[in-house]
Write an enzyme that holds these catalytic residues in place. Structure first.
Site, PDB file in Angstrom:
ATOM      1  N   SER A  49      34.380  39.206  42.542  1.00 27.12           N
ATOM      2  CA  SER A  49      33.566  38.015  42.797  1.00 27.12           C
ATOM      3  C   SER A  49      32.166  38.468  43.213  1.00 27.12           C
ATOM      4  O   SER A  49      31.528  39.198  42.464  1.00 27.12           O
ATOM      5  CB  SER A  49      34.236  37.132  43.863  1.00 27.12           C
ATOM      6  N   THR A  50      31.702  38.107  44.396  1.00 23.20           N
ATOM      7  CA  THR A  50      30.348  38.470  44.816  1.00 23.20           C
ATOM      8  C   THR A  50      30.171  39.988  44.812  1.00 23.20           C
ATOM      9  O   THR A  50      30.958  40.715  45.405  1.00 23.20           O
ATOM     10  CB  THR A  50      30.063  37.932  46.221  1.00 23.20           C
ATOM     11  N   HIS A  74      34.462  35.999  38.903  1.00 19.18           N
ATOM     12  CA  HIS A  74      34.125  34.618  39.234  1.00 19.18           C
ATOM     13  C   HIS A  74      32.700  34.337  38.767  1.00 19.18           C
ATOM     14  O   HIS A  74      31.739  34.893  39.298  1.00 19.18           O
ATOM     15  CB  HIS A  74      34.218  34.375  40.743  1.00 19.18           C
ATOM     16  N   MET A 107      34.257  37.426  47.966  1.00 19.51           N
ATOM     17  CA  MET A 107      34.597  36.555  49.088  1.00 19.51           C
ATOM     18  C   MET A 107      35.949  35.891  48.830  1.00 19.51           C
ATOM     19  O   MET A 107      36.301  35.573  47.699  1.00 19.51           O
ATOM     20  CB  MET A 107      33.510  35.501  49.246  1.00 19.51           C
ATOM     21  N   ASP A 121      41.327  35.461  46.515  1.00 21.58           N
ATOM     22  CA  ASP A 121      41.851  35.409  45.153  1.00 21.58           C
ATOM     23  C   ASP A 121      42.349  36.793  44.753  1.00 21.58           C
ATOM     24  O   ASP A 121      41.644  37.789  44.917  1.00 21.58           O
ATOM     25  CB  ASP A 121      40.757  34.936  44.190  1.00 21.58           C
TER      26      ASP A 121
END
Length: 354
Positions: A162-163, A189, A279, A282
């Site tokens: 993600s991030t 993401h 973050m 998941d």
């Protein structure tokens, strides 16, 4: 004493400068300390004000967002949130920015009100959980030489991020073995409109071919599929995957857990999971199913994670077989994947159809 976090807003559009500033000032945690109308002014004000966060427009006349980002990260490094248009060029430059140190992005649209506000408020707190990234110099790369695609994969590697993911994926995929006898699915993401550009960027650095997943896909040895933004990527049977609609999981789509839960049914112990920076949590539920089926899990360590959320959740749940710095993950996944058989030879001999 004012303890609010200081933000520099950079955009050549007065409309967007005002809209972004208004949204930021509406929160009790942030305040706008300065605005800039172009890249040169952004670089100067970043040095003058030393903000905690910069929102940086991608497309500006003169010094654009990418050039400004490079200068800022070299001389006045801080957290940067890109503001991108929904165009092919905007997406391509945004992906470059994420690989050079920007933490995330929001998109401009015809609706400068509620849609922008929803995106921006969600991203502000997320990027502040990240440390200040170091300077990453852009290094020109030749597109790697590749062997022909192999037969259907006997094993599968699923990578979730993600991030901070684009830069991490650039590092991990670049270290995969060209002769890997497994297929690779990447779940980043990201909203629609940007994953095709990310796939193209990663294809330029990975020794295996990388492409954005289509409606239906063959899972072949030595290939990498990136989940399309705004949809889930699921394994429908051994050797096949599909892009499907469905509700978001953990507020995201694509979701790592959705992919893992489908993959474990068809690959079981021949499944490797890699959970990278990001973050939230998941990937944790899916990793638990992978371990229960006899598969293995690699998590990125805290020191090299931009946001130590997703890998932390997996590690703290006791699900990680290995916790490694980003520079070691690609090789470790290749070693594990090498056990899946086929005509694999460590060092790059490709799997070939018999």
């Amino acid at each position: 004493m004012d303890e609010r976090l200081r933000v520099l807003v950079v955009d050549d559009s007065a409309l967007f400068r005002h809209a972004i500033s208004r949204i930021i000032e509406s929160t009790p945690r942030f305040k706008v300390v300065a605005t800039a109308v172009n890249g040169q002014e952004a670089v100067a004000k970043a040095a003058e004000f030393r903000p905690d966060l910069i929102t940086l427009d991608v497309q500006m006349p003169g010094m654009d967002g990418l050039a400004a980002l490079t200068a800022i990260m070299e001389h006045s490094p801080t957290r940067v949130l890109m503001v991108s248009s929904l165009t092919t060029r905007g997406a391509r430059v945004t992906i470059q920015a994420l690989c050079l140190g920007a933490l995330d992005f929001v998109t401009k649209s015809g609706n400068q009100g509620s849609q922008l506000e929803t995106q921006l408020l969600a991203k502000l707190d997320a990027v502040m959980q990240a440390g200040v990234p170091g300077y990453r110099r852009a290094v020109p790369r030749d597109r790697p030489q590749r062997a022909p695609t192999g037969p259907p994969a006997s094993g599968l590697i699923v990578i979730g991020a993600s991030t901070g993911g684009p830069a991490a994926l650039d590092e991990v995929l670049g270290r995969l073995d060209p002769g890997l006898p497994a297929a690779v699915l990447v779940i980043q993401h990201m909203p629609p409109g940007f994953t095709a550009s990310l796939a193209d960027r990663l294809d330029g650095s990975c020794p295996l071919p990388v492409r954005e997943a289509g409606p239906s896909n063959q899972l072949r040895m030595g290939t990498v599929l990136l989940a399309a933004g705004g949809a889930h990527l699921v394994v429908t049977r051994r050797g096949e995957s599909a892009v499907v609609d469905g509700p978001s999981r953990h507020g995201v789509r694509p979701s790592v857990d959705v992919t893992l839960e489908s993959a474990v049914r068809h690959y079981g112990a021949r499944l490797i999971t890699v959970i990278l920076t990001g973050m939230g949590c998941d990937g944790t539920a899916g990793s638990r199913q992978v371990r229960e089926a006899g598969g293995r899990v690699i998590a990125q360590d805290e020191a090299t994670s931009t946001v130590y959320g997703m890998p932390a959740a997996v590690t703290r749940a006791g699900l990680a077989n290995l916790v490694l710095p980003i520079s070691q993950i690609g090789r470790a996944a290749s070693r594990m994947g090498g056990e899946f058989g086929g005509e694999y030879q460590t060092g790059g001999a490709a799997a070939r159809s018999r």
